[in-house]
Write an enzyme that holds these catalytic residues in place. Sequence first.
Site, PDB file in Angstrom:
ATOM      1  N   HIS A  18      30.518  -2.289   8.128  1.00 22.20           N
ATOM      2  CA  HIS A  18      31.077  -2.837   9.378  1.00 22.20           C
ATOM      3  C   HIS A  18      31.978  -1.809  10.060  1.00 22.20           C
ATOM      4  O   HIS A  18      31.904  -1.608  11.279  1.00 22.20           O
ATOM      5  CB  HIS A  18      31.952  -4.075   9.088  1.00 22.20           C
ATOM      6  CG  HIS A  18      31.226  -5.259   8.547  1.00 22.20           C
ATOM      7  ND1 HIS A  18      31.619  -5.899   7.397  1.00 22.20           N
ATOM      8  CD2 HIS A  18      30.149  -5.951   9.001  1.00 22.20           C
ATOM      9  CE1 HIS A  18      30.823  -6.927   7.167  1.00 22.20           C
ATOM     10  NE2 HIS A  18      29.919  -6.976   8.123  1.00 22.20           N
ATOM     11  N   LYS A  42      26.542 -19.931   6.521  1.00 22.15           N
ATOM     12  CA  LYS A  42      27.287 -19.278   5.432  1.00 22.15           C
ATOM     13  C   LYS A  42      28.535 -20.061   5.074  1.00 22.15           C
ATOM     14  O   LYS A  42      29.160 -20.667   5.941  1.00 22.15           O
ATOM     15  CB  LYS A  42      27.707 -17.858   5.850  1.00 22.15           C
ATOM     16  CG  LYS A  42      26.554 -16.881   6.015  1.00 22.15           C
ATOM     17  CD  LYS A  42      27.071 -15.501   6.383  1.00 22.15           C
ATOM     18  CE  LYS A  42      25.941 -14.498   6.565  1.00 22.15           C
ATOM     19  NZ  LYS A  42      26.422 -13.238   7.182  1.00 22.15           N
ATOM     20  N   ARG A  91      20.732  -2.719   9.745  1.00 23.10           N
ATOM     21  CA  ARG A  91      20.584  -1.950   8.515  1.00 23.10           C
ATOM     22  C   ARG A  91      19.124  -1.596   8.249  1.00 23.10           C
ATOM     23  O   ARG A  91      18.763  -0.455   8.082  1.00 23.10           O
ATOM     24  CB  ARG A  91      21.142  -2.738   7.316  1.00 23.10           C
ATOM     25  CG  ARG A  91      22.642  -2.832   7.302  1.00 23.10           C
ATOM     26  CD  ARG A  91      23.120  -3.870   6.346  1.00 23.10           C
ATOM     27  NE  ARG A  91      22.599  -5.180   6.711  1.00 23.10           N
ATOM     28  CZ  ARG A  91      22.976  -6.316   6.165  1.00 23.10           C
ATOM     29  NH1 ARG A  91      23.858  -6.312   5.196  1.00 23.10           N
ATOM     30  NH2 ARG A  91      22.468  -7.467   6.569  1.00 23.10           N
ATOM     31  N   SER A 129      28.349  -7.937   2.904  1.00 22.99           N
ATOM     32  CA  SER A 129      29.517  -8.637   2.351  1.00 22.99           C
ATOM     33  C   SER A 129      29.095  -9.447   1.134  1.00 22.99           C
ATOM     34  O   SER A 129      29.844  -9.546   0.156  1.00 22.99           O
ATOM     35  CB  SER A 129      30.117  -9.574   3.404  1.00 22.99           C
ATOM     36  OG  SER A 129      30.567  -8.834   4.504  1.00 22.99           O
TER      37      SER A 129
HETATM   38  O1  PNS Z   1      28.027 -11.413  10.179  1.00 28.47           O
HETATM   39  P1  PNS Z   1      27.032 -12.473  10.582  1.00 28.47           P
HETATM   40  O2  PNS Z   1      27.177 -13.695   9.705  1.00 28.47           O
HETATM   41  O3  PNS Z   1      25.631 -11.966  10.611  1.00 28.47           O
HETATM   42  O4  PNS Z   1      27.428 -12.895  12.076  1.00 28.47           O
HETATM   43  C1  PNS Z   1      26.722 -13.917  12.735  1.00 28.47           C
HETATM   44  C2  PNS Z   1      27.544 -14.481  13.897  1.00 28.47           C
HETATM   45  C3  PNS Z   1      28.877 -15.015  13.373  1.00 28.47           C
HETATM   46  C4  PNS Z   1      27.806 -13.373  14.909  1.00 28.47           C
HETATM   47  C5  PNS Z   1      26.721 -15.631  14.553  1.00 28.47           C
HETATM   48  O5  PNS Z   1      26.450 -16.607  13.606  1.00 28.47           O
HETATM   49  C6  PNS Z   1      27.419 -16.224  15.766  1.00 28.47           C
HETATM   50  O6  PNS Z   1      27.363 -15.662  16.849  1.00 28.47           O
HETATM   51  N1  PNS Z   1      28.102 -17.376  15.570  1.00 28.47           N
HETATM   52  C7  PNS Z   1      28.804 -18.055  16.627  1.00 28.47           C
HETATM   53  C8  PNS Z   1      27.984 -19.240  17.136  1.00 28.47           C
HETATM   54  C9  PNS Z   1      26.920 -18.785  18.115  1.00 28.47           C
HETATM   55  O7  PNS Z   1      27.214 -18.237  19.166  1.00 28.47           O
HETATM   56  N2  PNS Z   1      25.617 -19.043  17.769  1.00 28.47           N
HETATM   57  C10 PNS Z   1      24.499 -18.740  18.649  1.00 28.47           C
HETATM   58  C11 PNS Z   1      24.057 -17.305  18.606  1.00 28.47           C
HETATM   59  S1  PNS Z   1      23.431 -16.793  17.029  1.00 28.47           S
END
Ligand code: PNS
Length: 164
Positions: A18, A42, A91, A129
């Site tokens: 990150h 998650k 990645r 993570s």
């Molecule tokens: O590190 P991650 O878990 O891959 O991040 C994913 C994250 C948190 C960026 C994604 O789940 C997110 O944008 N969550 C907020 C809710 C949202 O906007 N969802 C719609 C788009 S995926």
Amino acid sequence: MASIAVCPGSFDPVTFGHLDIIRRGAKVFDKVYVCVLNNSSKKPLFTVEERCGLLREVTKDIPNVQVESFQGLLIDYAKSKQANVILRGLRAVSDFEYEMQGTSMNKVLDENIETFFMMTNNQYSFLSSSIVKEVAKYKGSVAELVPEAVEAALEKKFAKNERP
Ligand code: PNS
């Protein structure tokens, strides 16, 4: 017009992978908001406050990076910051499908905000993570994978979780 990027994620916890994306992003964009958001698929180990605290600690030397959290849609957060870019790390091919779904959804929600992907440094292409938590849980060394502050936080978390 200033280029403002949001680098979103669960950051549970932040890894060198990150940090690599955040550092490189901070060289490309005028301002990078690193935002801890909820990923509904998650179950986090660290609280939002803990994750933000660790992110602030490890990015404190990057002047144009600001760490925040947001409860809600990423696109609403990005709009509230007048961000024109969402920055994500990629990645491997295995990340692609998941990223394509999120990016397409965000494009439907706001077509004016572009998602930029940066290839993760080869050194970190295996790193997540989840794998860090797995290794730390069973007392393996994560010194090569996360900053010291995160290593200490993981040790503390798993020591605490072991108490009866
Ligand atoms: O590190 P991650 O878990 O891959 O991040 C994913 C994250 C948190 C960026 C994604 O789940 C997110 O944008 N969550 C907020 C809710 C949202 O906007 N969802 C719609 C788009 S995926």
